[in-house]
Write a protein that holds these residues in place. Structure first.
Motif, PDB file in Angstrom:
ATOM      1  N   VAL A  43       0.860  -1.267   0.149  1.00 51.71           N
ATOM      2  CA  VAL A  43       0.189   0.028   0.043  1.00 51.71           C
ATOM      3  C   VAL A  43       0.959   1.204   0.039  1.00 51.71           C
ATOM      4  O   VAL A  43       0.618   2.120  -0.699  1.00 51.71           O
ATOM      5  CB  VAL A  43      -0.959   0.252   1.196  1.00 51.71           C
ATOM      6  N   MET A  44       2.079   1.322   0.946  1.00 52.70           N
ATOM      7  CA  MET A  44       2.746   2.354   0.866  1.00 52.70           C
ATOM      8  C   MET A  44       3.484   2.765  -0.643  1.00 52.70           C
ATOM      9  O   MET A  44       3.409   3.814  -0.874  1.00 52.70           O
ATOM     10  CB  MET A  44       3.903   1.990   1.952  1.00 52.70           C
ATOM     11  N   GLN A  45       4.093   1.610  -1.075  1.00 49.42           N
ATOM     12  CA  GLN A  45       4.445   1.814  -2.483  1.00 49.42           C
ATOM     13  C   GLN A  45       3.583   2.254  -3.204  1.00 49.42           C
ATOM     14  O   GLN A  45       3.966   3.078  -4.037  1.00 49.42           O
ATOM     15  CB  GLN A  45       5.156   0.300  -2.604  1.00 49.42           C
ATOM     16  N   GLY A  46       2.489   1.736  -3.452  1.00 47.04           N
ATOM     17  CA  GLY A  46       1.512   2.261  -4.578  1.00 47.04           C
ATOM     18  C   GLY A  46       0.921   3.692  -4.041  1.00 47.04           C
ATOM     19  O   GLY A  46       0.711   4.519  -5.057  1.00 47.04           O
ATOM     20  N   LEU A  47       0.840   4.101  -2.690  1.00 48.53           N
ATOM     21  CA  LEU A  47       0.416   5.557  -2.815  1.00 48.53           C
ATOM     22  C   LEU A  47       1.440   6.420  -3.027  1.00 48.53           C
ATOM     23  O   LEU A  47       1.417   7.514  -3.539  1.00 48.53           O
ATOM     24  CB  LEU A  47       0.082   5.695  -1.114  1.00 48.53           C
ATOM     25  N   ALA A  48       2.920   5.948  -2.903  1.00 48.54           N
ATOM     26  CA  ALA A  48       3.857   6.672  -3.266  1.00 48.54           C
ATOM     27  C   ALA A  48       4.154   6.871  -4.877  1.00 48.54           C
ATOM     28  O   ALA A  48       4.351   7.902  -5.275  1.00 48.54           O
ATOM     29  CB  ALA A  48       5.302   6.230  -2.713  1.00 48.54           C
ATOM     30  N   GLU A  49       3.977   5.804  -5.322  1.00 47.49           N
ATOM     31  CA  GLU A  49       3.663   5.806  -7.010  1.00 47.49           C
ATOM     32  C   GLU A  49       2.714   6.866  -7.370  1.00 47.49           C
ATOM     33  O   GLU A  49       2.973   7.553  -8.460  1.00 47.49           O
ATOM     34  CB  GLU A  49       3.432   4.499  -7.415  1.00 47.49           C
ATOM     35  N   PHE A  50       1.547   6.697  -6.646  1.00 51.28           N
ATOM     36  CA  PHE A  50       0.479   7.901  -7.110  1.00 51.28           C
ATOM     37  C   PHE A  50       0.902   9.227  -6.925  1.00 51.28           C
ATOM     38  O   PHE A  50       0.666   9.998  -7.798  1.00 51.28           O
ATOM     39  CB  PHE A  50      -0.755   7.524  -6.110  1.00 51.28           C
ATOM     40  N   GLN A  51       1.478   9.536  -5.836  1.00 49.19           N
ATOM     41  CA  GLN A  51       1.866  10.757  -5.478  1.00 49.19           C
ATOM     42  C   GLN A  51       3.241  11.360  -6.451  1.00 49.19           C
ATOM     43  O   GLN A  51       3.007  12.615  -7.099  1.00 49.19           O
ATOM     44  CB  GLN A  51       2.258  11.262  -4.012  1.00 49.19           C
ATOM     45  N   LYS A  52       4.086  10.436  -6.728  1.00 51.07           N
ATOM     46  CA  LYS A  52       5.116  10.644  -7.753  1.00 51.07           C
ATOM     47  C   LYS A  52       4.563  11.047  -9.224  1.00 51.07           C
ATOM     48  O   LYS A  52       4.904  11.931  -9.889  1.00 51.07           O
ATOM     49  CB  LYS A  52       5.932   9.631  -7.647  1.00 51.07           C
ATOM     50  N   ASN A  53       3.563  10.100  -9.690  1.00 51.13           N
ATOM     51  CA  ASN A  53       3.171  10.424 -10.962  1.00 51.13           C
ATOM     52  C   ASN A  53       2.013  11.001 -11.109  1.00 51.13           C
ATOM     53  O   ASN A  53       1.194  11.080 -12.026  1.00 51.13           O
ATOM     54  CB  ASN A  53       3.105   8.949 -11.422  1.00 51.13           C
ATOM     55  N   TYR A  54       1.365  11.666 -10.256  1.00 51.65           N
ATOM     56  CA  TYR A  54       0.123  12.296 -10.129  1.00 51.65           C
ATOM     57  C   TYR A  54       0.046  13.464 -11.200  1.00 51.65           C
ATOM     58  O   TYR A  54       0.752  14.275 -11.368  1.00 51.65           O
ATOM     59  CB  TYR A  54      -0.300  13.055  -8.770  1.00 51.65           C
ATOM     60  N   GLN A  55      -1.225  13.591 -11.919  1.00 54.01           N
ATOM     61  CA  GLN A  55      -1.616  14.373 -12.956  1.00 54.01           C
ATOM     62  C   GLN A  55      -3.129  14.611 -12.725  1.00 54.01           C
ATOM     63  O   GLN A  55      -3.823  13.932 -12.874  1.00 54.01           O
ATOM     64  CB  GLN A  55      -1.373  13.749 -14.420  1.00 54.01           C
ATOM     65  N   ALA A  56      -3.278  15.944 -12.354  1.00 60.26           N
ATOM     66  CA  ALA A  56      -4.654  16.340 -12.111  1.00 60.26           C
ATOM     67  C   ALA A  56      -5.578  16.208 -13.222  1.00 60.26           C
ATOM     68  O   ALA A  56      -6.540  15.634 -12.824  1.00 60.26           O
ATOM     69  CB  ALA A  56      -4.473  18.031 -11.818  1.00 60.26           C
ATOM     70  N   ASP A  57      -5.315  16.087 -14.542  1.00 60.67           N
ATOM     71  CA  ASP A  57      -6.207  16.043 -15.521  1.00 60.67           C
ATOM     72  C   ASP A  57      -6.326  14.397 -15.577  1.00 60.67           C
ATOM     73  O   ASP A  57      -7.229  14.223 -16.609  1.00 60.67           O
ATOM     74  CB  ASP A  57      -5.716  16.544 -16.611  1.00 60.67           C
ATOM     75  N   LYS A  58      -5.716  13.582 -14.899  1.00 64.10           N
ATOM     76  CA  LYS A  58      -5.871  12.237 -15.135  1.00 64.10           C
ATOM     77  C   LYS A  58      -6.130  11.125 -13.943  1.00 64.10           C
ATOM     78  O   LYS A  58      -6.680  10.137 -14.032  1.00 64.10           O
ATOM     79  CB  LYS A  58      -4.644  11.256 -15.950  1.00 64.10           C
TER      80      LYS A  58
END
Length: 164
Positions: A43-58
């Motif tokens: 879960v931690m790794q997935g949440l970090a991936e989300f934050q690192k690759n976050y794009q507001a339009d996607k």
């Protein structure tokens, strides 16, 4: 008893959210399904991936709060080929059965359709019957099963897909 109308939903991550959502997953899945700490790391790794690759339009996140405490969470992460992944859907036990899960799922589906994704998918395990019921009700179809020992026990990871 908590009522749905007393819960607010925000769509922005704030400091402490990722840690708390990881904690929620770690505690719940240990208590209910005897998952190991490896699941919390996942879960931690997935949440970090989300934050690192976050794009507001996607990408999107829905955080349900009651009296300042997170009681529900769900996120949408963009993937290749105009696909989105539903991840980390969880409800506090005090908020089950009041319609919060359905509300979060509806917000999710509205979002991915509005953003123009062709399809969405998620991964879960064969032990999560209630979650599978919710996903099937949303139109998701089981498309893949693989054996796994990733969370400290033998189970089947399941992929569900939904074409939009």
């Amino acid at each position: 008893m908590i009522k749905l109308e007393d819960i607010s939903i925000r769509t922005d991550l704030q400091p402490g959210d990722m840690g708390y959502v990881t904690y929620m997953h770690g505690c719940f899945y240990k208590q209910e399904y005897n998952y190991s700490i490896n699941f919390e790391l996942y879960v931690m790794q997935g949440l970090a991936e989300f934050q690192k690759n976050y794009q507001a339009d996607k990408d999107g996140v829905w955080i349900a709060e009651y009296e300042g405490k997170i009681v529900g969470f769900l996120l949408s992460m963009h993937r290749e080929h105009n696909t989105a992944q539903l991840r980390y859907f969880i409800l506090d036990s005090s908020c089950r059965g009041i319609g919060l899960g359905q509300k979060l799922c509806n917000l999710y589906l509205d979002f991915v359709k509005q953003k123009g994704f062709k399809s969405v998918f998620l991964w879960t395990t064969d032990e999560l019957f209630t979650a599978a019921h919710i996903y099937k009700k949303m139109g998701f179809v089981l498309t893949e099963e693989i054996g796994s020992d990733s969370f400290g026990k033998t189970l089947k990871e399941q992929r569900y897909d939904l074409n939009l």
